[in-house]
Design a protein around this motif. Structure first.
Motif, PDB file in Angstrom:
ATOM      1  N   ASP A 115      12.774  24.333  53.209  1.00 28.61           N
ATOM      2  CA  ASP A 115      11.595  25.015  53.018  1.00 28.61           C
ATOM      3  C   ASP A 115      10.463  24.426  52.399  1.00 28.61           C
ATOM      4  O   ASP A 115       9.277  24.231  52.780  1.00 28.61           O
ATOM      5  N   ALA A 116      11.106  23.612  51.301  1.00 31.66           N
ATOM      6  CA  ALA A 116       9.927  22.704  50.667  1.00 31.66           C
ATOM      7  C   ALA A 116       9.540  21.666  51.533  1.00 31.66           C
ATOM      8  O   ALA A 116       8.230  21.103  51.430  1.00 31.66           O
ATOM      9  N   ILE A 117      10.351  21.120  52.163  1.00 33.68           N
ATOM     10  CA  ILE A 117       9.974  20.036  53.248  1.00 33.68           C
ATOM     11  C   ILE A 117       8.799  20.470  53.981  1.00 33.68           C
ATOM     12  O   ILE A 117       7.962  19.990  54.702  1.00 33.68           O
ATOM     13  N   GLY A 118       9.294  21.825  54.813  1.00 29.87           N
ATOM     14  CA  GLY A 118       8.574  22.435  55.667  1.00 29.87           C
ATOM     15  C   GLY A 118       7.093  22.814  55.084  1.00 29.87           C
ATOM     16  O   GLY A 118       6.072  22.947  56.077  1.00 29.87           O
ATOM     17  N   VAL A 174      19.655  15.707  41.998  1.00 29.54           N
ATOM     18  CA  VAL A 174      20.693  15.076  43.097  1.00 29.54           C
ATOM     19  C   VAL A 174      19.805  14.249  43.831  1.00 29.54           C
ATOM     20  O   VAL A 174      18.941  14.530  44.671  1.00 29.54           O
ATOM     21  N   PRO A 175      20.243  12.834  43.728  1.00 35.65           N
ATOM     22  CA  PRO A 175      19.611  11.947  44.565  1.00 35.65           C
ATOM     23  C   PRO A 175      19.820  12.377  46.176  1.00 35.65           C
ATOM     24  O   PRO A 175      21.054  12.493  46.609  1.00 35.65           O
ATOM     25  N   GLY A 176      18.618  12.464  46.922  1.00 37.27           N
ATOM     26  CA  GLY A 176      18.818  12.744  48.313  1.00 37.27           C
ATOM     27  C   GLY A 176      18.977  13.971  48.763  1.00 37.27           C
ATOM     28  O   GLY A 176      18.990  14.329  49.868  1.00 37.27           O
ATOM     29  N   SER A 177      18.768  15.031  47.838  1.00 36.38           N
ATOM     30  CA  SER A 177      19.135  16.294  48.405  1.00 36.38           C
ATOM     31  C   SER A 177      17.859  17.058  48.993  1.00 36.38           C
ATOM     32  O   SER A 177      18.101  17.890  49.932  1.00 36.38           O
ATOM     33  N   VAL A 178      16.776  16.598  48.740  1.00 28.95           N
ATOM     34  CA  VAL A 178      15.569  17.249  49.445  1.00 28.95           C
ATOM     35  C   VAL A 178      15.120  16.339  50.424  1.00 28.95           C
ATOM     36  O   VAL A 178      14.774  16.558  51.392  1.00 28.95           O
ATOM     37  N   HIS A 179      14.595  15.215  49.957  1.00 33.90           N
ATOM     38  CA  HIS A 179      14.113  13.891  50.686  1.00 33.90           C
ATOM     39  C   HIS A 179      15.065  12.902  50.760  1.00 33.90           C
ATOM     40  O   HIS A 179      15.719  12.631  49.505  1.00 33.90           O
ATOM     41  N   PRO A 180      15.864  12.183  51.740  1.00 34.41           N
ATOM     42  CA  PRO A 180      16.744  11.251  51.536  1.00 34.41           C
ATOM     43  C   PRO A 180      16.335  10.087  50.548  1.00 34.41           C
ATOM     44  O   PRO A 180      17.207   9.581  50.009  1.00 34.41           O
TER      45      PRO A 180
END
Length: 534
Positions: free
Chosen positions: A259-262, A297-303
């Motif tokens: 949702d944050a990415i969206g 966490v590395p990569g959890s939202v944006h890779p």
């Protein structure tokens, strides 16, 4: 031009959105499913995997019909889910029980034991989740299930997060060892991180409880960010969904993260995904650990960035509970509250009705309302609860900023901000920052973005966001309101840490009563009275 399907499994329903690579969202359909609770056990909350899949089928058919799009035109499907929502499975990937939903709080004892054991044995993983392991997370729920289901233990082969289970099901995977697991889900909720090679040592977990013997092997597999594929749509599910067999399905994630990415999240943004609870999501280029913040966490939202997750254990649920006790609805109760001035109710509301997720991470806390009088109404409590969730959010954002997370822009996403301008303005005033709100519903847009990447339509997350994300409405801080909320926040913060962890109170309760009454009186004063007082 390409069309993909973005899927969002929420607490009470699944939403499917079709997106065009040039025109953006084409249409959305929603299908509900039941949440199973027990009156005798308020911590109990489960859902059925079969209900989820039936909901997905219905919503997919409805959106295809609504948009007039043939299913064979859909190029990819991606999905996010609530979390930590855990399901134990057998060796054929068949559910042994219902999902322990994210809001199932039965595992409080197990969470305390994990936290204490991690600190006692010097397990680094606990520092990456703010120093406290939550009853809402995977290992606590799994251990609770193992302890309370002795008749099913011999068939237990693995446990999956909801997002991994649904993706594996759609891909036709029947062996838990072949499931592609989400770094987002496992990193934020299961003590997994590449920094120490995956999970804490098996010896530690076995020492915690022998029922966890062999669990590291049972949870083994490929751990991947969402720019990788979970697999391709199997023939059986292509037929049931009305889609083309073999389309790509990326590794899934939690709903708030996508949702944050969206909602257009970039570095420097903090996204409040406000619904039944609130998930607070940010990204940072450099990794820094944050006490009391439940995951880095590395990569959890944006890779390409470290994802940061925090939140409130209840937001919309609190509003609903207040309205339910008053025998009405939130919509009816909220009529006219937009006219309220800051602090007008004379109440200060600590919104721990479902415990504290961040920064105290304590499920035993309960809601507190300070300042009741004989004329206080349910509407007053609702307004104070909105203010209280904003104050709690400010505590979290200040903690994040103290530890290197940039907070330059606040985005209010999720369902509630779409229909509650009063809440958005209160947040802008309490946080003293502009709050932007997507001009439309961003839920499942993040899924659509990762579906586009899986189909090869866009090369980067940012490129897809530039095309698909919605425009914003902006709520700017109002200086007079900011000044009042700064006064109230001093009291909120003092009592938050005093009641919540026994810290010495920097203000007395008597001082708080006097401050609440003074602000309430000033808010009701006529312009002439206010001038005389000045």
């Amino acid at each position: 031009m390409a069309i993909v399907a973005g899927v969002d499994f929420g607490t009470l329903s699944v939403r499917v959105t079709l997106l065009d690579s040039e025109r953006g969202p084409l249409g959305t359909a929603v299908a509900e499913y039941p949440l199973h609770r027990k009156r005798e056990d308020p911590d109990y909350a489960t859902q059925s995997h079969e209900d989820h899949m039936r909901g997905l089928i219905k919503a997919m058919h409805d959106v295809l019909a609504k948009c007039g799009i043939p299913g064979n035109k859909v190029e990819a499907i991606a999905l996010d889910t609530t979390g930590s929502s855990v399901i134990p499975v057998d060796r054929d990937l068949k559910p042994l029980d219902e999902y322990y939903l994210w809001c199932d709080h039965r595992a409080k004892r197990e969470a305390r034991e994990i936290t204490e054991a991690c600190h006692r044995d010097g397990i680094e993983a606990i520092e990456w989740c703010g120093g406290v392991y939550s009853h809402e997370w995977g290992f606590a729920k799994l251990l609770h299930w193992l302890r309370n289901n002795p008749d099913k233990r011999d068939r237990f082969a693995s446990a999956l997060e909801h997002c991994d289970m649904v993706a594996a099901t759609l891909c036709g995977i029947t062996d838990p060892r072949h499931v592609k697991r989400s770094i987002c889900a496992m990193g934020h909720k299961w003590l997994w991180n590449p920094e120490w090679g995956g999970f804490p040592p098996q010896a530690f977990l076995s020492k915690l409880d022998p029922l966890l013997d062999g669990v590291v092997d049972k949870l083994s597999g490929d751990y991947l960010t969402s720019d990788h594929l979970a697999g391709h749509l199997a023939a059986e599910w292509a037929g049931q969904l009305g889609l083309r067999m073999g389309i790509p399905i990326p590794v899934g994630a939690f709903d708030a993260h996508w949702d944050a990415i969206g909602a257009g999240c970039r570095t420097g943004d903090v996204v409040n995904v406000i619904g039944t609870s609130t998930c607070i999501i940010a990204m940072q280029p450099e990794i820094s650990l944050i006490p009391g913040v439940c995951g880095v966490v590395p990569g959890s939202v944006h890779p390409n960035y470290a994802g940061v997750e925090a939140g409130l254990s209840a937001t919309g649920d609190i509003f609903e509970a207040i309205a339910r006790r008053a025998g009405t609805t939130v919509k009816s109760l909220a009529e006219g509250i937009e006219k309220n001035n800051p602090g007008q109710t004379g109440l200060l509301r600590l919104t721990w009705d479902n415990g504290d997720r961040t920064v105290l991470v304590n499920a035993d806390l309960a809601g507190i309302t300070i300042g009741w009088n004989l004329l206080t109404t349910a509407q007053d409590e609702l307004f104070a609860a909105i203010e209280g969730t904003a104050f709690h959010t400010r505590i979290i954002l200040e903690r994040m900023a103290e530890h290197g997370v940039p907070v330059e822009r606040v985005v209010n996403a999720g369902g509630i901000p779409q229909n509650n301008a009063t809440l958005n303005q209160i947040y802008a005033n309490v946080l003293n920052k502009p709050v932007v709100v997507p001009d439309g519903i961003p839920t499942s847009l993040g899924s659509g973005i990762f579906a586009m990447l899986a189909a090869g339509i866009f090369k980067t997350v940012e490129e897809a966001q530039d095309t698909l994300c919605l425009k914003y409405r902006t709520y700017n801080p109002e200086p007079a309101a900011v000044a009042v909320y700064d006064k109230l926040y001093r009291h909120y913060r003092a009592h938050y840490f005093n009641f919540g962890e026994g810290a010495p109170a920097s203000v007395t309760m008597l001082e708080t009563f006097r401050q609440l009454r003074e602000i309430s009186h000033q808010s009701h004063a006529t312009p002439q009275e206010a001038l005389l007082k000045a």
